[in-house]
Design an enzyme around this catalytic site. Structure first.
Site, PDB file in Angstrom:
ATOM      1  N   ARG A  90       0.830  -1.209   0.000  1.00  0.00           N
ATOM      2  CA  ARG A  90       0.000   0.000   0.000  1.00  0.00           C
ATOM      3  C   ARG A  90       0.865   1.259   0.000  1.00  0.00           C
ATOM      4  O   ARG A  90       0.544   2.229  -0.689  1.00  0.00           O
ATOM      5  CB  ARG A  90      -0.921  -0.006   1.226  1.00  0.00           C
ATOM      6  N   ASN A 144     -10.638  -4.346  -1.291  1.00  0.00           N
ATOM      7  CA  ASN A 144     -10.528  -3.332  -2.334  1.00  0.00           C
ATOM      8  C   ASN A 144      -9.595  -3.763  -3.471  1.00  0.00           C
ATOM      9  O   ASN A 144      -8.677  -4.550  -3.235  1.00  0.00           O
ATOM     10  CB  ASN A 144     -10.001  -2.028  -1.723  1.00  0.00           C
ATOM     11  N   CYS A 164     -19.169  -2.005   0.832  1.00  0.00           N
ATOM     12  CA  CYS A 164     -18.339  -0.854   1.176  1.00  0.00           C
ATOM     13  C   CYS A 164     -19.021  -0.116   2.316  1.00  0.00           C
ATOM     14  O   CYS A 164     -20.247  -0.187   2.475  1.00  0.00           O
ATOM     15  CB  CYS A 164     -18.186   0.060  -0.043  1.00  0.00           C
ATOM     16  N   HIS A 194     -16.506   3.560  -4.679  1.00  0.00           N
ATOM     17  CA  HIS A 194     -15.610   4.707  -4.511  1.00  0.00           C
ATOM     18  C   HIS A 194     -15.798   5.754  -5.604  1.00  0.00           C
ATOM     19  O   HIS A 194     -14.897   6.539  -5.879  1.00  0.00           O
ATOM     20  CB  HIS A 194     -14.151   4.263  -4.417  1.00  0.00           C
ATOM     21  N   TYR A 244     -14.399  10.169  -1.974  1.00  0.00           N
ATOM     22  CA  TYR A 244     -13.473   9.739  -3.025  1.00  0.00           C
ATOM     23  C   TYR A 244     -13.568  10.624  -4.266  1.00  0.00           C
ATOM     24  O   TYR A 244     -12.653  10.644  -5.085  1.00  0.00           O
ATOM     25  CB  TYR A 244     -13.736   8.278  -3.407  1.00  0.00           C
TER      26      TYR A 244
END
Length: 421
Positions: A90, A144, A164, A194, A244
């Site tokens: 990440r 995700n 989500c 998102h 987002y």
């Protein structure tokens, strides 16, 4: 009822456990299995999970194992919450795209594509093993990028629904502002994972009074502050975008910010180390307050509600999920995965009708859907050219020079996770 959590060693699992314990009448779990290859983390998380169940007098049994096949054997539902490559991957997703002036984020843009390429093959392997263990089991995907992963699962014929926490967060926020119970708030939530907008907020159900104009008029400043978007933008849009959308509506501003502060991955990694120390305390029998800063607010309540509905145990009649389009948004392919309100039951989710979407929003949804289709093709078949095509299609990239450079960087940073590289 047996429920299995793949990625059960996550530091966020105690939030899920707390929800299972509090809402046991909605979802009566007899056996809960936490599956994770990280033995040390799993031992700490599993110990706290058992103490939470004991303190709240939940009669269910909690089992921890690194054996995936044993863990999913006989499970009625399997919840996926894994992170291939961990926080280290990440960290990369959030940093190397910035070198091209593109947003660095784990689910959006080039970083999101990297995560999809690492994740889809692993999730599909897990799903096949779930299908062998119990063909009727439901797979609830919280991993995700949820939209792409759920589309991969559905195209492979699995009984899967994507989940989500953005929608339930808005529901709870709006309920507080309106002074009503969360169950009374029905969202006109539409878009992709998102990439969503609240186009209506109705009281009492899908046909209730739309109080979104009132919310914007009376609480627009607070809502805009939470989203870190200017209040006049919300007034001009007439809807509430998810946070987002800031990556799209204020892309360059976000890039400047990200270049001047530590990555979110670094913050979360430090938080996880502190949480694991706390979990090792045998006196701790509840989720610590620090966990609220970890992200994923209300995830446990959404997961309980969805699992209960899918397994015929109850749950809300309408829930926001990621499900196959099938004409709900007529400008998208039928097999696209969208995030909308749906009627959910043992036969799965059925999206509710959606009013015609403003071209301002529909255009972006169509563009990102095309990117997701290309991203899934790259995840399934590999190859530099497929990665390049997906990046070139993404609305936040779009220039061939950027797409070329980002393709090379993505492959270089993820080679160990890409069988074809």
């Amino acid at each position: 009822m047996k429920l299995t959590v793949v990625g059960g060693g996550s530091t966020y699992t105690p939030e899920l456990i707390d929800g299972f314990a509090r809402l046991r009448d909605t979802l009566p779990i007899e056996e809960l299995v936490l599956v994770d290859p990280a033995a040390e983390r799993l031992e700490l998380v599993g110990g706290l999970a058992r103490r939470i169940f004991a303190k709240q007098e939940h009669p269910g049994r909690i089992v921890t194992t690194a054996d995936l096949d044993a863990g999913v054997d006989g499970a009625d539902a399997v919840l996926l919450q894994l992170r291939v490559g961990g926080q280290a991957a990440r960290e990369q997703d959030e940093t190397w795209p910035l070198e091209c002036g593109c947003v660095g984020q784990e689910t959006t843009g080039a970083g999101g594509l990297a995560k999809a390429l690492r994740t889809v093959p692993v999730v599909l392997d897990i799903a096949e093993r779930v299908r062998r263990a119990n063909p009727r089991a439901w797979i609830i995907d919280f991993t995700n990028p949820v939209g792409i992963v759920t589309r991969a699962l559905l195209q492979a014929g699995h009984r899967a629904v994507g989940l989500c926490n953005v929608a339930i967060g808005f529901q709870r926020k709006f309920a507080g502002l309106l002074g009503v119970a969360p169950a009374d708030v029905h969202l006109g939530h539409v878009g992709l994972n998102h990439l969503t907008w609240e186009t209506g907020v109705r009281l009492g159900g899908p046909e209730g009074e739309n109080v979104l104009p009132k919310l914007l008029a009376e609480h627009g400043d607070a809502i805009a502050g939470d989203l870190r978007l200017p209040r006049p933008l919300l007034d001009r849009l007439g809807v509430v975008p998810s946070y987002y959308l800031r990556y799209y509506y204020a892309h360059d501003e976000v890039v400047r910010e990200l270049r001047t502060k530590p990555s979110r991955a670094a913050e979360v990694a430090a938080m996880e180390r502190e949480l694991l120390t706390m979990y090792g305390d045998p006196a701790l029998a509840e989720k610590p307050a620090l966990l609220a800063k970890r992200g994923g607010a209300y995830y446990s309540e959404a997961a309980v509600d969805l699992a209960a509905a899918l397994l015929g145990a109850g749950g809300s009649p309408y829930q926001v999920v990621n499900a196959v389009n099938r004409g709900t948004l007529p400008f998208l392919p039928d097999d696209a995965v969208i995030e909308v309100q749906a009627a959910v039951g043992p036969n799965g989710p059925v999206p509710l009708p959606v009013p015609e979407l403003d071209p301002l929003f529909a255009g972006l949804v169509a563009g990102v859907t095309a990117y997701e289709e290309l991203a899934l093709e790259a995840a399934l078949r590999g190859g530099r050219d497929r990665v390049f095509r997906a990046l070139l299609a993404h609305p936040l990239i779009g220039q061939y020079a950027y797409a070329d450079t980002l393709t090379d960087q993505l492959i270089a940073h993820n080679r160990e996770h890409l069988a074809w590289a």
